[in-house]
Structures are given as structure tokens and as C-alpha cells.
Design a protein around this motif. Structure first.
Motif, PDB file in Angstrom:
ATOM      1  N   LEU A 145       0.829  -1.195   0.000  1.00 14.00           N
ATOM      2  CA  LEU A 145       0.000   0.000   0.000  1.00 14.00           C
ATOM      3  C   LEU A 145       0.867   1.250   0.000  1.00 14.00           C
ATOM      4  O   LEU A 145       1.760   1.396   0.831  1.00 14.00           O
ATOM      5  CB  LEU A 145      -0.872  -0.014   1.259  1.00 14.00           C
ATOM      6  CG  LEU A 145      -2.230   0.689   1.242  1.00 14.00           C
ATOM      7  CD1 LEU A 145      -3.075   0.182   0.100  1.00 14.00           C
ATOM      8  CD2 LEU A 145      -2.939   0.435   2.558  1.00 14.00           C
ATOM      9  N   ASP A 188      -2.907   2.096  -4.414  1.00 12.79           N
ATOM     10  CA  ASP A 188      -3.492   3.271  -3.772  1.00 12.79           C
ATOM     11  C   ASP A 188      -4.518   2.873  -2.734  1.00 12.79           C
ATOM     12  O   ASP A 188      -4.639   3.493  -1.689  1.00 12.79           O
ATOM     13  CB  ASP A 188      -4.166   4.159  -4.824  1.00 12.79           C
ATOM     14  CG  ASP A 188      -3.161   4.665  -5.845  1.00 12.79           C
ATOM     15  OD1 ASP A 188      -3.505   4.739  -7.039  1.00 12.79           O
ATOM     16  OD2 ASP A 188      -2.023   4.982  -5.440  1.00 12.79           O
ATOM     17  N   LYS A 189      -5.283   1.825  -3.049  1.00 15.63           N
ATOM     18  CA  LYS A 189      -6.347   1.435  -2.132  1.00 15.63           C
ATOM     19  C   LYS A 189      -6.667  -0.036  -2.340  1.00 15.63           C
ATOM     20  O   LYS A 189      -6.673  -0.517  -3.469  1.00 15.63           O
ATOM     21  CB  LYS A 189      -7.596   2.288  -2.428  1.00 15.63           C
ATOM     22  CG  LYS A 189      -8.691   2.120  -1.411  1.00 15.63           C
ATOM     23  CD  LYS A 189      -9.741   3.235  -1.496  1.00 15.63           C
ATOM     24  CE  LYS A 189     -10.362   3.351  -2.876  1.00 15.63           C
ATOM     25  NZ  LYS A 189     -11.710   3.983  -2.819  1.00 15.63           N
ATOM     26  N   GLU A 226      -9.698  -2.715  -1.294  1.00 12.37           N
ATOM     27  CA  GLU A 226     -11.005  -2.855  -0.647  1.00 12.37           C
ATOM     28  C   GLU A 226     -11.414  -4.307  -0.623  1.00 12.37           C
ATOM     29  O   GLU A 226     -11.206  -5.025  -1.592  1.00 12.37           O
ATOM     30  CB  GLU A 226     -12.072  -2.097  -1.440  1.00 12.37           C
ATOM     31  CG  GLU A 226     -11.823  -0.622  -1.563  1.00 12.37           C
ATOM     32  CD  GLU A 226     -12.652  -0.049  -2.693  1.00 12.37           C
ATOM     33  OE1 GLU A 226     -12.113   0.134  -3.804  1.00 12.37           O
ATOM     34  OE2 GLU A 226     -13.844   0.199  -2.477  1.00 12.37           O
ATOM     35  N   SER A 249      -8.744   0.270 -11.473  1.00 12.45           N
ATOM     36  CA  SER A 249      -9.043  -0.691 -10.418  1.00 12.45           C
ATOM     37  C   SER A 249      -9.143  -2.078 -11.022  1.00 12.45           C
ATOM     38  O   SER A 249      -9.598  -2.267 -12.150  1.00 12.45           O
ATOM     39  CB  SER A 249     -10.322  -0.320  -9.672  1.00 12.45           C
ATOM     40  OG  SER A 249     -11.297   0.068 -10.539  1.00 12.45           O
TER      41      SER A 249
END
Lengths: 262, 262
Positions: free
Chosen positions: A136, A160-161, A163, A194
């Protein structure tokens, strides 16, 4: 037993595989066109030989299917496949005309299969697959290939992220959805995208797939595991798949030849 | 609609099918038998749809769910052939097979798992599984046909029976091909490769090859009924192994296709 397995198919990378492929095709072509009446061609395109090669392949696959020994990595398998391609190639040449719909259907099915198998065989040395653990917030570009060797990618990936959603009301922690938002960057361009299972991203000829994450940490995983794949020979494979799809459709609509003179 | 309600639907469906089969043997009740049998099929269909609504996902994931589909498709095919050809014995045979799989579902514990893991959340999931289950049902009916033809050896009907079996196998093979290709395209989207030699894939490939051998033998040696029957039986055996037998094989440890339920 190790000598049965080939160690580095990468040795046949482009342009060797293409040259090999051209040799194969021209060899079949020359054999058929210069010696069409030869007993060799007659025998190779006969039904007993067809059934024999299929039978051998079935036997081979049954052994592999029961024990899972990765026998597809042996020279024997390559030999079987090449034999099939030669026989199938000759059979196709023998009926290479668009005189009837039936013949067209024959060509779609046999030709489609031939293109898929040849492209898959020739394409294997050119296929690149790397696994990369992207932490991350950091840029990473060192990936690991299938043999475990380190390999720098021609771009950096930054997570970046990450989830992760679980299905509610389950103790078993079954994931419902997990997704990595990444920034891919090289000297000429930057792209944010993504990635999740079934929804990969593309960058400069490579396709990036979501592979895994820290399963112990779950939704708080501090890294994402991605698969980076480059498979240039996928395009002829897709073409073969298209032909075989069409051939299957024709098989369903037209069925077996109605023999009227029995 | 949960598996707890299944017993009622099962009893209803089996009753309708038994009545339909009984009436089928009395030729003057052809139309009535069709209606009653169809009622049984529709009852089963309503359970399948209801289960899907309850689970909030297509009921095509667990072993028990695939058995439902197999029963449904087998019964539909038997009904269609009975509609066209009026073979009462085939209606009874297909109803027996379909009922067998319903009974298996009754005596084995079924789980309600709403969770559909991310890997299965794909547009390819439903077509891939449904096409395969329809193909399996067709292949089962084809075998019933051919076995009946070879056991009872009604010489004057043998040709007819073989032709019907061929038609079923051609359609079944076309669907088997389609299912495999759909699986390959899906695999490329999800895992980055269209073929990973997963045991399920290996067995699917050899099952396909086996049916291809049947087609070639029937085409080239149309009077070798015994050979054809043996090949078709072997092919169906491979099909069963591919569907659920792999679970018991040494290679299964490495498969991603193992069902998560009994």
C-alpha cells in the motif's frame, strides 16, 4: 524421471517459435502437395491413424488426470501434440475447398482446432507471467516469474487502495468482493485503474490481474498480489476459438450427414 | 424456497412423471401423458427458480444444484423425443435417470450457501455451467438410446436408434465444445490463462476427445455398433469422472473446481 520433462521452453521464444511454426506448416504443405498419392500421406490421413492419435492422447490425459503429474511439461506430450498437428494439418489440406457447406463445416471445426493448438503450442515460450506483491502506498516494479526468478517490470505499480467486502452473517469470512485501485506508471504514461477478479486492467501490452492479498489481515490487507501477463499469441488462439465456436454451432444445427444409401 | 421444501416438490414431480410414463405406454393417451409429464418438469423448474431467488444467486454452483439441472434437462430431452418419436420406453428411461438424481439430492445433505465468491461473479458463469449440464443430459440420453439398441438388438430399429443417438451426441458434443471454449475465455479473464491443466480441465478435454472418437467411428464405420456402444459408454464414464469423480482422485488436491458441498 526428470529427463522426461523439458526445463526451459523459453528457449524457443520469438522468432524461433515462429520459424518453427513456418517449418511445420511448409513441411506439411510440401508433403501433401509433392507426394499426395504416397502411402505415407494416405496412411497419415486414414481413420485408423486418426483414432490412434486420439486414443494415445486420451490415454496420456487419463494418466495426467488421475495423478496430476504435470505430464504436459514432458517431451512426450510435445511429440504427441506435434503428431496430432501434422495429421490434422494433412487432413485439412486434403479437404481444403469450399465446394459445399458440409466441407465448410469440416474446415471450421478441424481448422479452428488446428489453429488453437498450434498457436497455444508456439505461443507458450513467448508467454510471460509474473507475480508481484504491491504494498500500500509504495511503488513496486520487481516481480517474480513462474520459475521463481526476480524480474523487473517495465513499469511501476503503486497500490493506492485495497477494498475487501465480506458476505455478512457468515463466520466463514467468505469474500464478496475485493478490489485493488492502482497507479501504473512508466516514463511515457501514468494510468490509474481498479482491478478485481474477472476485471483485469491493461497497460502497454501487459494485462494485470487481481491474484490475492493478505488473507490473515483481510480487509486491512497492506498489500495486494497481482498477476502480470503478456501473451502475444492469444490473438490467433482467439481466432481459432471463434472458428471452433462457429463449427460447433454448425454441428448443432446440421448434425450428422444423413446417409440415404444404406 | 429452500432445500427443506424440496421433498414436496420431489414427491410431486416424481408422481407426475410416474403417471406420465405409465400413460405413455398406452398409446391412445399420448397427449395426456405429455401434459402430465410436462407438469412434473414445470414443478421441478419452479423449485430451481425459487431456490435461485432464495439464494440470491443462480443455483448452479454446488454439486446438488448441478444435479437439479441435470434432472431437469434430462427430463426435458426425454419429453421432447417422446413428443416427436413416441418412444414410451425412452420417456421411462429418462424419467428414471432424472428421478435418480432427484433422490440422490433428497438423501444427501444440501447446504444453503448464498455466497458467490468473487471468482464466480462473471457473465461467463451461467452459460458455462448451463451449457455443460445440458450437454451432460444429452450424452446420458444418447447412451440410454444406444445401450437399449444394443441390448435389445432389434435389427430393424438398430439403424433408427443409432441415428437418434448420433443426433444427440452431435448436439451434446457441440455443447461440450462450447462449454470448454466458454470456460477458456472465462479463465483468461479471471486467471490470465485460457488453459491451466486443472484436473477438471484435463478430464473435460479427454471427455471431449472421447466423444470426438465416437463421432469419427460412427462416421467411418457406421455398422460397427458394438464398437460405437463401447466408446460411448467409456466416454460417459469419463464424463461422470469429470463432473464429480475428480473429487476422489489424487489429482483433486490441486483443483480449483472442487465443489464446496457433498
Amino acid at each position: 524421471m526428470e529427463y522426461l520433462f523439458y526445463n526451459d521452453i523459453g528457449v524457443f521464444a520469438f522468432p524461433l517459435n515462429l520459424i518453427g511454426g513456418l517449418f511445420l506448416v511448409s513441411g506439411i504443405w510440401i508433403l501433401y502437395h509433392y507426394y499426395p498419392e504416397s502411402s505415407l500421406v494416405h496412411r497419415l490421413t486414414s481413420m485408423p491413424v486418426t483414432l490412434s492419435i486420439c486414443g494415445l492422447l486420451i490415454l496420456f490425459l487419463v494418466i495426467e488426470g488421475i495423478w496430476g503429474l504435470q505430464l504436459f511439461k514432458t517431451w512426450i506430450f510435445i511429440l504427441l501434440l506435434l503428431s496430432l498437428l501434422i495429421i490434422l494439418g494433412l487432413v485439412i489440406l486434403k479437404r481444403l475447398s469450399f465446394s459445399s457447406g458440409r466441407n465448410g463445416l469440416f474446415l471450421l471445426n478441424h481448422g479452428g482446432l488446428w489453429i488453437i493448438l498450434t498457436s497455444a503450442l508456439l505461443g507458450t515460450p513467448d508467454r510471460e507471467e509474473y507475480k508481484i506483491i504491491v504494498p500500500l502506498g509504495e511503488k513496486e516494479y520487481y516481480a517474480v516469474d513462474r520459475q521463481g526468478g526476480l524480474h523487473p517490470l517495465p513499469f511501476t505499480i503503486r497500490l493506492d487502495k485495497f477494498e475487501l467486502e465480506y458476505y455478512p452473517e457468515t463466520e466463514a469470512h467468505i469474500p464478496k468482493r475485493f478490489c485493488s485501485t492502482i497507479t501504473v506508471e512508466n516514463r511515457s504514461q501514468t494510468k490509474q485503474c481498479s482491478i478485481e477478479v474477472n476485471a483485469p486492467a491493461r497497460f502497454e501490452g501487459y494485462t494485470l490481474y487481481q491474484d490475492g492479498y493478505d488473507t490473515k489481515a483481510g480487509s486491512t490487507s497492506q498489500y495486494s498480489i497481482l498477476l502480470v501477463v503478456r501473451d502475444p499469441w492469444i490473438y490467433p488462439v482467439y481466432f481459432g476459438i471463434f472458428l471452433l465456436f462457429a463449427g460447433a454451432g454448425g454441428l448443432m444445427i446440421y448434425g450428422p450427414i444423413k446417409k440415404t444409401n444404406l | 424456497m429452500t432445500w427443506n421444501n424440496f421433498i414436496f416438490f420431489a414427491i410431486g414431480t416424481l408422481t407426475f412423471w410416474s403417471a406420465g410414463c405409465y400413460m405413455a405406454w398406452k398409446k391412445k393417451y399420448h397427449t395426456e401423458s405429455l401434459w402430465i409429464f410436462a407438469a412434473g418438469i414445470l414443478l421441478l423448474l419452479s423449485f430451481i427458480l425459487g431456490l435461485g431467488i432464495f439464494l440470491q444467486r443462480p443455483p448452479i454452483r454446488t454439486m446438488g444444484e448441478t444435479r437439479l439441472l441435470y434432472s431437469f434437462f434430462t427430463a426435458v430431452i426425454g419429453w421432447l423425443i417422446f413428443l416427436r418419436r413416441k418412444y414410451a420406453w425412452l420417456l421411462s428411461f429418462t424419467a428414471t435417470i432424472a428421478s435418480l438424481f432427484i433422490i440422490i439430492n433428497l438423501v444427501t445433505p444440501q447446504i444453503h450457501n448464498q455466497a458467490l465468491i468473487p471468482a464466480l461473479q462473471s457473465i461467463w458463469f451461467i452459460p458455462h455451467v448451463v451449457v455443460y449440464m445440458l450437454s451432460y443430459a444429452l450424452m446420458g440420453c444418447a447412451l440410454i438410446f444406444l445401450l437399449y439398441g444394443s441390448i435389445f438388438r432389434f435389427r430393424e430399429h438398430r439403424l433408427q436408434i443409432a441415428v437418434i443417438a448420433d443426433n444427440l451426441v452431435y448436439t451434446g458434443t457441440a455443447l461440450l465444445t462450447t462449454g470448454m471454449l466458454l470456460g477458456a475465455i472465462w479463465a483468461k479473464q479471471a486467471w490470465g490463462h485460457y488453459w491451466t491443466w486443472d484436473p477438471k480441465e484435463t478430464w473435460a478435454a479427454l471427455t471431449w476427445l472421447s466423444y470426438i472418437c465416437y463421432i469419427h467411428v460412427r462416421h467411418h464405420y457406421p455398422f460397427r455398433y458394438k464398437s460405437a456402444t463401447i466408446i460411448l459408454t467409456l466416454s460417459f464414464l469419463f464424463l461422470q469422472i469429470c463432473w464429480y469423480g475428480i473429487h476422489y482422485l489424487p489429482a483433486a488436491m490441486k483443483s480449483i473446481h472442487t465443489y464446496h458441498t457433498p
